[in-house]
Design an enzyme around this catalytic site. Structure first.
Site, mmCIF file in Angstrom:
data_model
loop_
_atom_site.group_PDB
_atom_site.id
_atom_site.type_symbol
_atom_site.label_atom_id
_atom_site.label_comp_id
_atom_site.label_asym_id
_atom_site.label_seq_id
_atom_site.Cartn_x
_atom_site.Cartn_y
_atom_site.Cartn_z
ATOM 1 N N LEU A 102 -50.229 12.255 -30.145
ATOM 2 C CA LEU A 102 -49.433 13.047 -31.077
ATOM 3 C C LEU A 102 -47.965 12.773 -30.795
ATOM 4 O O LEU A 102 -47.444 13.142 -29.742
ATOM 5 C CB LEU A 102 -49.767 14.531 -30.906
ATOM 6 C CG LEU A 102 -51.255 14.872 -31.062
ATOM 7 C CD1 LEU A 102 -51.525 16.333 -30.727
ATOM 8 C CD2 LEU A 102 -51.759 14.539 -32.462
ATOM 9 N N GLY A 105 -42.911 14.754 -32.275
ATOM 10 C CA GLY A 105 -41.842 15.612 -31.774
ATOM 11 C C GLY A 105 -40.578 14.879 -31.380
ATOM 12 O O GLY A 105 -40.602 13.725 -30.961
ATOM 13 N N LYS A 116 -39.270 12.137 -28.765
ATOM 14 C CA LYS A 116 -39.397 12.540 -27.364
ATOM 15 C C LYS A 116 -40.105 11.468 -26.546
ATOM 16 O O LYS A 116 -39.841 11.303 -25.348
ATOM 17 C CB LYS A 116 -40.173 13.860 -27.282
ATOM 18 C CG LYS A 116 -40.235 14.433 -25.880
ATOM 19 C CD LYS A 116 -40.934 15.773 -25.843
ATOM 20 C CE LYS A 116 -40.930 16.336 -24.429
ATOM 21 N NZ LYS A 116 -41.631 17.634 -24.360
ATOM 22 N N ASN A 240 -51.327 15.157 -26.509
ATOM 23 C CA ASN A 240 -49.875 15.135 -26.689
ATOM 24 C C ASN A 240 -49.296 13.990 -25.878
ATOM 25 O O ASN A 240 -49.670 13.789 -24.725
ATOM 26 C CB ASN A 240 -49.252 16.454 -26.202
ATOM 27 C CG ASN A 240 -49.753 17.654 -26.986
ATOM 28 O OD1 ASN A 240 -50.215 17.513 -28.111
ATOM 29 N ND2 ASN A 240 -49.669 18.830 -26.397
ATOM 30 N N LYS A 385 -42.202 19.361 -20.742
ATOM 31 C CA LYS A 385 -41.528 20.087 -21.825
ATOM 32 C C LYS A 385 -40.062 20.337 -21.505
ATOM 33 O O LYS A 385 -39.250 20.534 -22.404
ATOM 34 C CB LYS A 385 -42.219 21.438 -22.074
ATOM 35 C CG LYS A 385 -43.700 21.346 -22.395
ATOM 36 C CD LYS A 385 -43.945 20.677 -23.724
ATOM 37 C CE LYS A 385 -45.425 20.677 -24.081
ATOM 38 N NZ LYS A 385 -45.694 19.870 -25.306
#
Length: 497
Positions: A102, A105, A116, A240, A385
């Site tokens: 994924l 972002g 990212k 992710n 994160k």
């Protein structure tokens, strides 16, 4: 009635555009703008369906009294799966697999521009570099052809495709497809927001990618799903891209492909034990006879504390998922993918309150046959994160081998230290300036840093270390320092002579 206006608005636009070109339609953002924005027909249909469902929702999507603990056999311990060993032909299993990351972002929360996945996280390697290295290592080791698929968003697609050229000579086939692009909705009027288009017709303010639950429709609509099925691929491993623990696990893959046809598992969710840092993470429940993902957004307000309880809900979703390609195709064609809507409120730069309608990829677990949870080691959940997470993965707590991070055998405990860096460290560039080198953290339990603090070379941190520089003060930790169970506060500067 205000709630009927959006439906009328959308249906009128749809009728006006039916005679337009088949591949795209032109959606006027407001009646005041002559500008038009190209939106794929599939995106438009997907949005109108989601929006209609949103208007029909009344009350919470779960009734708390109907929630049950999952049956014991529905969440298997990883050790039990691994105890079966590996098949004689690992390659045969791997050749049925596709790795999907994924990649929608941006790195804005860490002060970076662009995707990212292009942030350097270890030895100048980006998230994407490490992913490619992992899959290339698998393909070389087992002489297989595991492809990598990136689900981009309109925010990340262009920059990602530029960087993919560097992997041309790697032993990995890389495919991309895009998430849908949906309009943000004015919270008060429930109409698409009014925005000014930029010169190239793009407007980040007016549009958003609708969460990773969009993967099923977008993957199917792109044609890539059919293409991979034709190549003999059977399962995707989805995760992710910023979860550095989400590597291909051969034991889980073997469990998937070795199930008898009548009981073939179509969906596996990797879960892991909750800690107090994970109380907001989605968990698995039994609901209406089906295994289901329960997110905090679905929990009635008076039950939120109960949801956060580590004793009642012991596990949470890592978002590492193994899913049958044939089942995705079947559910898409039957229009049977029923995902709970997540209403995500946002405030735009101009102060306008909007909502984004989103869905989560794991919510589809209830739609698949013989779905299963596997309680995996915490090492398979290593998300980055924040810069606090980045400090951990850049440190000597981990060693890097073929794109995979593994905990150093010199670390005496399997858990990672709890690290909390203050606002002076939020942006990656500021964070990097504050460390001449990453401290030795092998014996660290807890680190809190607040205020204007810098670290010299070869600093060692052990036990619990708290460093607080009050407003106007600055603390420079000297090169070669060893801090063990220390609280450092006030003003400490080492001057060059």
């Amino acid at each position: 009635c205000l709630y009927h206006q959006p439906i009328i608005f959308l249906s009128v636009i749809l009728k006006l555009n039916r005679y337009k070109a088949r591949k795209s339609l032109h959606w006027p953002l407001t009646k005041h703008h002559s500008c038009v924005f190209q939106v794929s027909r599939k995106d438009f249909e997907g949005f109108t369906n989601l929006f209609h469902r949103f208007l029909q929702v009344k009350g919470p999507s779960v009734e708390w009294v109907k929630i049950q603990r999952p049956p014991e056999d529905s969440i298997q311990p990883y050790d039990k799966i691994a105890a079966r060993g590996l098949p004689d032909s690992v390659a045969a299993c791997l050749n049925k697999l596709v790795v999907v990351k994924l990649n929608g972002g941006l790195g804005t929360s860490m002060g970076c521009k662009g995707p990212k996945s292009l942030i350097s996280v270890r030895n100048e390697n980006t998230f994407l570099d490490l992913t490619v290295q992992q899959i290339e290592h698998l393909n070389k080791t087992y002489n297989t052809d595991v492809p990598l698929v990136l689900m981009n968003s309109f925010n990340t697609d262009e920059d990602t495709k530029k960087i993919l050229q560097k992997y041309t000579h790697h032993r990995v086939k890389i495919h991309t497809f895009n998430q849908s692009r949906y309009p943000r909705i004015n919270k008060e009027s429930l109409l698409p927001v009014s925005t000014h288009l930029s010169m190239n017709g793009q407007s980040a303010e007016g549009w958003y990618p609708p969460g990773h639950g969009d993967i099923y429709a977008s993957f199917y609509n792109s044609g890539l799903l059919d293409q991979l099925i034709e190549q003999g691929k059977e399962y995707i491993f989805v995760s992710n891209i910023d979860n550095l623990g989400a590597t291909v696990d051969l034991h889980i893959l073997h469990h998937l492909v070795s199930q008898p046809n009548g009981k073939r598992c179509e969906f596996i969710m990797e879960v892991t034990d909750k800690t107090r840092a994970d109380v907001k993470g989605g968990t698995l429940i039994q609901y209406d006879g089906k295994l289901r993902l329960l997110e905090i957004a679905q929990v009635p307000k008076d039950h939120v504390d109960e949801f956060k309880s580590v004793s009642k809900f012991k596990i949470f979703n890592t978002n590492n998922l193994w899913i049958s390609l044939a089942a995705i195709k079947r559910l898409q064609e039957q229009k049977a993918m029923d995902l709970e809507i997540i209403v995500n409120p946002k405030t735009l730069d101009g102060g306008q309150n909007v909502i984004q309608l989103e869905t989560a990829v794991g919510a589809a677990i209830k739609c698949f046959d013989n779905a299963l949870g596997i309680n995996v080691p915490r090492s398979r959940f290593l998300p980055v994160k924040t810069t606090s997470d980045l400090l951990l993965v850049m440190s000597n707590l981990y060693s890097l081998d073929a794109g995979s991070l593994t905990m150093s055998p010199k670390r005496e405990f399997p858990t990672t230290p709890h690290v909390k860096l203050g606002s002076s460290f939020t942006k990656v560039q500021e964070y990097l300036i504050r460390f001449e080198s990453i401290p030795d953290m092998l014996e660290l339990d807890h680190l809190t840093v607040s205020g204007d603090v810098t670290f010299g070379k070869n600093v060692s941190l052990k036990g619990t270390v708290i460093i607080i520089a009050n407003h106007g003060d600055r603390i420079d930790i000297p090169a070669g320092s060893m801090l063990e169970n220390k609280i450092v506060s006030g003003n400490l500067r080492i001057m060059d002579h």
